[in-house]
Write an enzyme that holds these catalytic residues in place. Structure first.
Site, mmCIF file in Angstrom:
data_model
loop_
_atom_site.group_PDB
_atom_site.id
_atom_site.type_symbol
_atom_site.label_atom_id
_atom_site.label_comp_id
_atom_site.label_asym_id
_atom_site.label_seq_id
_atom_site.Cartn_x
_atom_site.Cartn_y
_atom_site.Cartn_z
ATOM 1 N N ASP A 118 0.879 -1.159 0.000
ATOM 2 C CA ASP A 118 0.000 0.000 0.000
ATOM 3 C C ASP A 118 0.930 1.226 0.000
ATOM 4 O O ASP A 118 2.142 1.091 0.190
ATOM 5 C CB ASP A 118 -0.883 -0.047 1.258
ATOM 6 N N ASP A 155 -0.137 5.120 1.144
ATOM 7 C CA ASP A 155 -0.372 6.048 2.256
ATOM 8 C C ASP A 155 -0.262 5.336 3.600
ATOM 9 O O ASP A 155 -0.918 4.309 3.828
ATOM 10 C CB ASP A 155 -1.772 6.667 2.154
#
Length: 259
Positions: free
Chosen positions: A22, A24
């Site tokens: 991922d 963020d």
């Protein structure tokens, strides 16, 4: 001809492991959307815009935010500078260094609900863009007027995920496509590194030999802990919480010794 064979895109076909990140609050230590808002003259959104967000429609909300930022005269340079200043999560650059030194074993991809401009800008600035074979995220580019235009990634029928992105659909399609590219050979193991609630859905597609790395005390970790207590059988993969990228390196080193 020999010069070409040294390029990264000619890396060995049969890397054994796939690592999915991922972006963020996983690769970077905050939300890129929040960081970019600080490029506004007042460094925050007006209440009417904050309050216009609807659950499950974050991409749509962020499109409005970028329109507002352009109206306020925020330039491409200011946006780029705000993205480049975001710090990496603790130990993540050490993890990238480890993966770079074992490129023959690990294929890397990003699966993120941020956007292509933020992710590519940050990875290029950090000097690690070349490590990633693929980035799955929402398309974003500057139009002729200098506004950053954001689009949804895809549409899907998963009821658990935001309307613009189901990471499990992306993961399953990528694994199937790569297995075909690799002459039918699947990856020996898949590693998924995340932090948020939307990282649960792809983690459910992992097999018993795979590992989910949830960031400790973030939503993904809390949800996985609850899931294990209430319905252990549903989650097949190993769970290794991380505070620093070093924790992930330690786990990968042990797996590399098992060869």
């Amino acid at each position: 001809m020999t010069a070409l064979s040294n390029q990264t895109n000619a890396a060995p076909q049969q890397q054994r492991f796939l690592v999915l990140f991922d972006f963020d609050e996983t690769i970077i230590n905050e939300s890129s959307d929040d960081a970019v808002v600080r490029a506004l003259p007042g460094q925050q959104l007006p209440d009417w815009l904050k309050n216009s967000y609807r659950e499950g429609h974050y991409n749509e909300h962020m499109q409005k935010v970028l329109v507002y930022m352009a109206e306020q005269g925020v330039s491409k340079d200011s946006i780029r500078s705000a993205v480049e200043k975001i710090p990496p999560s603790p130990g993540l650059l050490n993890l990238f260094q480890y993966l770079q030194s074992h490129q023959q074993d690990f294929e890397l991809a990003v699966v993120s609900d941020a956007n292509m401009y933020f992710i590519e800008t940050w990875l290029e600035h950090a000097g690690v863009r070349h490590l990633f074979r693929k980035i799955f995220t929402n398309p974003a580019s500057f139009d002729a007027s200098g506004r950053l235009v954001l689009l949804p990634f895809h549409s899907h029928s998963c009821s658990c995920c935001p309307d613009n992105m189901c990471k499990q659909v992306i993961l399953r399609e990528y694994l199937a496509g790569r297995q075909k590219d690799r002459g039918g050979a699947p990856f020996q193991r898949v590693f998924y590194i995340g932090d948020g609630a939307n990282d649960i859905c792809p983690s459910l597609a992992l097999a018993p030999q795979d590992t989910a790395f949830p960031r400790r005390d973030f939503p993904m970790h809390r949800l996985l802990m609850n899931m294990q207590q209430s319905q252990g059988a549903k989650f097949k993969a190993n769970i290794v919480p991380w505070v620093s990228g070093e924790d992930i390196v330690d786990c990968l080193k042990k797996i590399m010794k098992e060869r």
